[in-house]
Design a protein around this motif. Structure first.
Motif, PDB file in Angstrom:
ATOM      1  N   LEU A  80      40.054 -15.158 -19.358  1.00 39.36           N
ATOM      2  CA  LEU A  80      40.355 -16.052 -20.470  1.00 39.36           C
ATOM      3  C   LEU A  80      41.226 -15.339 -21.496  1.00 39.36           C
ATOM      4  O   LEU A  80      40.814 -14.342 -22.083  1.00 39.36           O
ATOM      5  N   ASP A  81      42.441 -15.857 -21.682  1.00 40.92           N
ATOM      6  CA  ASP A  81      43.353 -15.249 -22.653  1.00 40.92           C
ATOM      7  C   ASP A  81      43.186 -15.987 -23.976  1.00 40.92           C
ATOM      8  O   ASP A  81      43.603 -17.129 -24.112  1.00 40.92           O
ATOM      9  N   GLU A  82      42.576 -15.339 -24.938  1.00 43.65           N
ATOM     10  CA  GLU A  82      42.289 -15.915 -26.258  1.00 43.65           C
ATOM     11  C   GLU A  82      41.655 -17.306 -26.158  1.00 43.65           C
ATOM     12  O   GLU A  82      42.233 -18.295 -26.588  1.00 43.65           O
ATOM     13  N   PRO A  83      40.438 -17.369 -25.629  1.00 49.17           N
ATOM     14  CA  PRO A  83      39.831 -18.688 -25.377  1.00 49.17           C
ATOM     15  C   PRO A  83      39.422 -19.455 -26.621  1.00 49.17           C
ATOM     16  O   PRO A  83      39.297 -20.666 -26.556  1.00 49.17           O
ATOM     17  N   LYS A  90      47.677 -11.345 -16.222  1.00 42.02           N
ATOM     18  CA  LYS A  90      48.538 -12.008 -15.231  1.00 42.02           C
ATOM     19  C   LYS A  90      48.482 -11.278 -13.895  1.00 42.02           C
ATOM     20  O   LYS A  90      48.541 -11.898 -12.837  1.00 42.02           O
ATOM     21  N   ILE A  91      48.376  -9.957 -13.950  1.00 45.53           N
ATOM     22  CA  ILE A  91      48.291  -9.197 -12.702  1.00 45.53           C
ATOM     23  C   ILE A  91      46.942  -9.421 -12.033  1.00 45.53           C
ATOM     24  O   ILE A  91      46.850  -9.642 -10.832  1.00 45.53           O
ATOM     25  N   LEU A  92      45.874  -9.435 -12.845  1.00 43.93           N
ATOM     26  CA  LEU A  92      44.530  -9.651 -12.302  1.00 43.93           C
ATOM     27  C   LEU A  92      44.383 -11.019 -11.632  1.00 43.93           C
ATOM     28  O   LEU A  92      43.661 -11.167 -10.654  1.00 43.93           O
ATOM     29  N   SER A  93      45.100 -12.022 -12.175  1.00 43.44           N
ATOM     30  CA  SER A  93      44.971 -13.361 -11.611  1.00 43.44           C
ATOM     31  C   SER A  93      45.943 -13.574 -10.453  1.00 43.44           C
ATOM     32  O   SER A  93      46.089 -14.690  -9.981  1.00 43.44           O
ATOM     33  N   ALA A  94      46.604 -12.510 -10.014  1.00 44.10           N
ATOM     34  CA  ALA A  94      47.551 -12.561  -8.901  1.00 44.10           C
ATOM     35  C   ALA A  94      48.739 -13.468  -9.197  1.00 44.10           C
ATOM     36  O   ALA A  94      49.355 -14.011  -8.300  1.00 44.10           O
ATOM     37  N   LEU A 113      53.005 -24.135 -14.139  1.00 43.15           N
ATOM     38  CA  LEU A 113      53.386 -23.343 -12.967  1.00 43.15           C
ATOM     39  C   LEU A 113      52.405 -22.178 -12.803  1.00 43.15           C
ATOM     40  O   LEU A 113      52.065 -21.788 -11.688  1.00 43.15           O
ATOM     41  N   VAL A 114      51.916 -21.655 -13.947  1.00 47.21           N
ATOM     42  CA  VAL A 114      50.925 -20.573 -13.906  1.00 47.21           C
ATOM     43  C   VAL A 114      49.660 -21.048 -13.197  1.00 47.21           C
ATOM     44  O   VAL A 114      49.102 -20.355 -12.353  1.00 47.21           O
ATOM     45  N   LEU A 115      49.231 -22.270 -13.542  1.00 51.80           N
ATOM     46  CA  LEU A 115      48.037 -22.829 -12.891  1.00 51.80           C
ATOM     47  C   LEU A 115      48.256 -22.926 -11.379  1.00 51.80           C
ATOM     48  O   LEU A 115      47.403 -22.513 -10.587  1.00 51.80           O
ATOM     49  N   LEU A 116      49.426 -23.458 -10.989  1.00 49.74           N
ATOM     50  CA  LEU A 116      49.687 -23.651  -9.558  1.00 49.74           C
ATOM     51  C   LEU A 116      49.788 -22.311  -8.840  1.00 49.74           C
ATOM     52  O   LEU A 116      49.265 -22.142  -7.742  1.00 49.74           O
ATOM     53  N   MET A 117      50.449 -21.341  -9.497  1.00 51.29           N
ATOM     54  CA  MET A 117      50.668 -20.058  -8.831  1.00 51.29           C
ATOM     55  C   MET A 117      49.425 -19.159  -8.843  1.00 51.29           C
ATOM     56  O   MET A 117      49.390 -18.148  -8.153  1.00 51.29           O
ATOM     57  N   THR A 118      48.401 -19.535  -9.631  1.00 49.45           N
ATOM     58  CA  THR A 118      47.161 -18.754  -9.567  1.00 49.45           C
ATOM     59  C   THR A 118      46.081 -19.538  -8.812  1.00 49.45           C
ATOM     60  O   THR A 118      44.915 -19.176  -8.841  1.00 49.45           O
ATOM     61  N   SER A 119      46.486 -20.630  -8.171  1.00 52.87           N
ATOM     62  CA  SER A 119      45.559 -21.384  -7.333  1.00 52.87           C
ATOM     63  C   SER A 119      45.864 -21.054  -5.877  1.00 52.87           C
ATOM     64  O   SER A 119      46.974 -20.637  -5.558  1.00 52.87           O
ATOM     65  N   PRO A 120      44.863 -21.239  -4.996  1.00 54.86           N
ATOM     66  CA  PRO A 120      45.100 -20.874  -3.591  1.00 54.86           C
ATOM     67  C   PRO A 120      46.007 -21.861  -2.858  1.00 54.86           C
ATOM     68  O   PRO A 120      45.609 -22.495  -1.899  1.00 54.86           O
ATOM     69  N   ILE A 121      47.227 -22.018  -3.340  1.00 54.52           N
ATOM     70  CA  ILE A 121      48.223 -22.812  -2.624  1.00 54.52           C
ATOM     71  C   ILE A 121      49.465 -21.962  -2.486  1.00 54.52           C
ATOM     72  O   ILE A 121      49.696 -21.062  -3.288  1.00 54.52           O
ATOM     73  N   TYR A 152      41.688 -18.734 -14.274  1.00 57.85           N
ATOM     74  CA  TYR A 152      42.519 -18.116 -15.298  1.00 57.85           C
ATOM     75  C   TYR A 152      42.913 -19.143 -16.357  1.00 57.85           C
ATOM     76  O   TYR A 152      43.424 -20.213 -16.036  1.00 57.85           O
ATOM     77  N   LEU A 153      42.646 -18.801 -17.594  1.00 58.19           N
ATOM     78  CA  LEU A 153      43.139 -19.615 -18.702  1.00 58.19           C
ATOM     79  C   LEU A 153      44.201 -18.812 -19.440  1.00 58.19           C
ATOM     80  O   LEU A 153      43.876 -17.864 -20.149  1.00 58.19           O
ATOM     81  N   PRO A 154      45.480 -19.174 -19.283  1.00 58.60           N
ATOM     82  CA  PRO A 154      46.530 -18.445 -20.013  1.00 58.60           C
ATOM     83  C   PRO A 154      46.486 -18.784 -21.503  1.00 58.60           C
ATOM     84  O   PRO A 154      45.739 -19.668 -21.915  1.00 58.60           O
ATOM     85  N   GLU A 155      47.317 -18.085 -22.277  1.00 58.71           N
ATOM     86  CA  GLU A 155      47.351 -18.304 -23.725  1.00 58.71           C
ATOM     87  C   GLU A 155      47.637 -19.762 -24.073  1.00 58.71           C
ATOM     88  O   GLU A 155      46.992 -20.331 -24.935  1.00 58.71           O
ATOM     89  N   THR A 156      48.651 -20.337 -23.387  1.00 57.07           N
ATOM     90  CA  THR A 156      48.914 -21.761 -23.542  1.00 57.07           C
ATOM     91  C   THR A 156      48.197 -22.450 -22.393  1.00 57.07           C
ATOM     92  O   THR A 156      48.500 -22.177 -21.246  1.00 57.07           O
ATOM     93  N   PRO A 157      47.221 -23.329 -22.671  1.00 53.01           N
ATOM     94  CA  PRO A 157      46.505 -23.948 -21.556  1.00 53.01           C
ATOM     95  C   PRO A 157      47.478 -24.729 -20.661  1.00 53.01           C
ATOM     96  O   PRO A 157      48.324 -25.463 -21.165  1.00 53.01           O
TER      97      PRO A 157
END
Lengths: 249, 260
Positions: free
Chosen positions: A156-159, A45-49, B98-106, A78-83
């Motif tokens: 990729l978190d657990e892809p 999560k930190i790496l993906s800002a 929200l994770v997708l949106l917050m890790t996208s350049p917006i 970034y693919l989180p654990e829950t897509p």
């Protein structure tokens, strides 16, 4: 490509990361290993800002995630654990939306869309509503959204969770292909997968890096499997903690 | 890039509105209720005209009758608009998007603006659906007896502004919780508070506190608009109300990633 140094993350009183450092070059596939709760997801999560660290610096593609989050976000998938899927949408609509917020347009969008549809095996599912897809297909859509903008770094978190053996092989090959010109970080509990795909392993436990190197260097070239090496390193760490606790009391 | 981002996100929100039955369902309820009221209005209007034609004096104008219909419309907005905002951010949390949106350049405020803009699109549709009433009156009323178009325009401006305020507040409540139910209930309470409850604090003595509560509540501003009075301070009040809640929503979304 990725430089992580002295990363600390605190959630209130709980310290999830105690000064993690590692680095990765372009074209490397890094396997982030460790028991549940070790801090893998937090690191990603930190790496993906997505969230800032409490202290320490993280540089992705030459940009600091704290000072230049927008530049980092342009270069990371970034693919989180829950897509993260809009389940009411059709696959095509969803991927086109993701491409839009990643600033793809015109012929570039078409080209990248075709690429991910082809490589994630979604050709026959473009018009399916995501909610009606099986877990494996949802996971593929999740991988597709992470790579659609051709990012320099793919996280990729657990892809491969929820995929059947054939799909696992396909996704593994996809990741290997990505590794030729991207940097990939993946976390997984399936150790043979790491042996097959990753050329660099970072093992963490309770927020500390326990081992960092190639698969060969971790298995000490003694014909040990990665699984045996993993158990040895994790047990050693548990033992160290136990004796330290005894010393305290 | 700002324009592109907001447009992309706005289109996505509209698509979500189309794909979830909630929005269509409540627009349906709203429209049928209002058409019912309009029907009653027409009957009343007819009986007044008949009374006048047989010589019974009646000084009620068509505009005053229409004001009743539009008052009902405001009342419905208080209860219905939360259904168009309660999912805006809660759903993003639930689906992990929200994770997708917050890790996208917006930027988070581009997201907040796009969501607000989408909710205003729904509001405009709701108001357009009812624009058939004044049109009907204009076309079919006896010569000289039609509605005052100035009052109609002021009414629609007022309803749009108060609608914006409810939408902005609802957007904020959906940003502070992950539960759709909590977002919905908070929006109801917030809407009821500003629409009606603030008025209860008024002492009707014309003092400082009285005028403070009078200006804070929406009731006075809305009824001015419905009577055809467009006040600059009312417009400024509604716009700053929206600005305030959009600012808070942005803060709340920004802080999500710090807290999670």
């Amino acid at each position: 490509m990725i430089e992580v140094s002295q990363l600390v993350k605190k959630y209130g009183d709980f310290t999830a990361l105690h000064g993690i450092s590692f680095s990765a070059k372009k074209g490397e596939i890094i396997g982030l290993l460790g028991p549940n709760g070790a801090g893998k997801t937090t690191t990603m999560k930190i790496l993906s800002a997505f969230m800032p660290s409490t202290s320490g610096t993280t540089k992705v593609a030459g940009f600091d995630v704290f000072d230049d989050p927008m530049e980092v976000k342009k270069r990371v998938g970034y693919l989180p654990e829950t897509p993260p899927l809009y389940t009411d949408f059709r696959v095509k609509e969803y991927l086109e939306f993701v491409a839009g917020i990643k600033h793809l347009a015109g012929s570039r969008l078409k080209e990248r869309y075709e690429f991910v549809i082809e490589h994630c095996g979604l050709r026959d599912r473009q018009q399916s509503v995501i909610n009606n897809l099986s877990k494996g297909f949802k996971q593929r859509v999740g991988i597709a959204q992470a790579i659609i903008h051709d990012p320099e770094v793919v996280i990729l978190d657990e892809p491969t969770v929820g995929l059947d053996p054939v799909q696992i092989v396909e996704i593994r090959n996809l990741i290997k292909n990505l590794g030729s010109n991207h940097t990939v970080i993946l976390s997984t509990h399936i150790l043979p997968e790491v042996t097959m795909t990753c050329n660099h392993v970072v093992m963490i436990n309770r927020g500390k890096v326990l081992a960092d190197g190639s698969v060969e260097s971790l298995t000490q070239g003694k014909g040990e499997s990665l699984e045996e090496a993993y158990l040895r390193i994790i047990t050693q760490d548990a033992h160290v903690v136990e004796t330290a606790n005894k010393g305290d009391s | 890039m700002f324009f592109h981002n907001v447009m992309t996100l706005w289109k996505k929100e509209l698509r979500s509105y189309l794909y979830t039955p909630v929005a269509a369902f409540f627009i349906g309820i709203y429209t049928s209720l209002l058409y019912g009221f309009f029907y009653i209005f027409l009957q009343k209007y007819q009986s007044y005209t008949q009374a006048r034609s047989i010589g019974v004096a009646s000084n009620i104008t068509i505009d005053q009758l229409a004001e009743g219909v539009y008052n009902n419309m405001h009342f419905f907005m208080v209860f219905l608009l939360p259904f168009f905002t309660f999912r805006l951010f809660t759903e993003e949390s639930r689906q992990n998007t929200l994770v997708l949106l917050m890790t996208s350049p917006i930027r988070s405020w581009e997201l907040v603006l796009a969501k607000f803009k989408a909710s205003l699109t729904v509001l405009l549709v709701m108001l357009l659906v009812t624009s058939i009433f004044p049109l009907y009156l204009y076309l079919y009323s006896e010569p000289g007896g039609g509605p005052d178009m100035g009052i109609i325009l002021s009414t629609y401006l007022g309803l749009f502004l108060v609608g914006c305020a409810y939408m902005a507040m609802g957007l904020f409540f959906s940003s502070i919780t992950e539960s759709v139910l909590v977002a919905l209930i908070l929006s109801f309470i917030g809407n009821l508070f500003f629409a009606f409850m603030v008025n209860m604090f008024r002492s009707e003595d014309g003092g400082l506190m009285d005028s403070f509560f009078g200006y804070t509540g929406f009731q006075m501003h809305v009824s001015n608009f419905l009577k055809g009075t467009i006040e600059l301070k009312a417009i400024v009040y509604f716009l700053s109300f929206c600005g305030f809640f959009l600012f808070l929503s942005n803060r709340s979304i920004e802080s999500r990633s710090w807290r999670s």
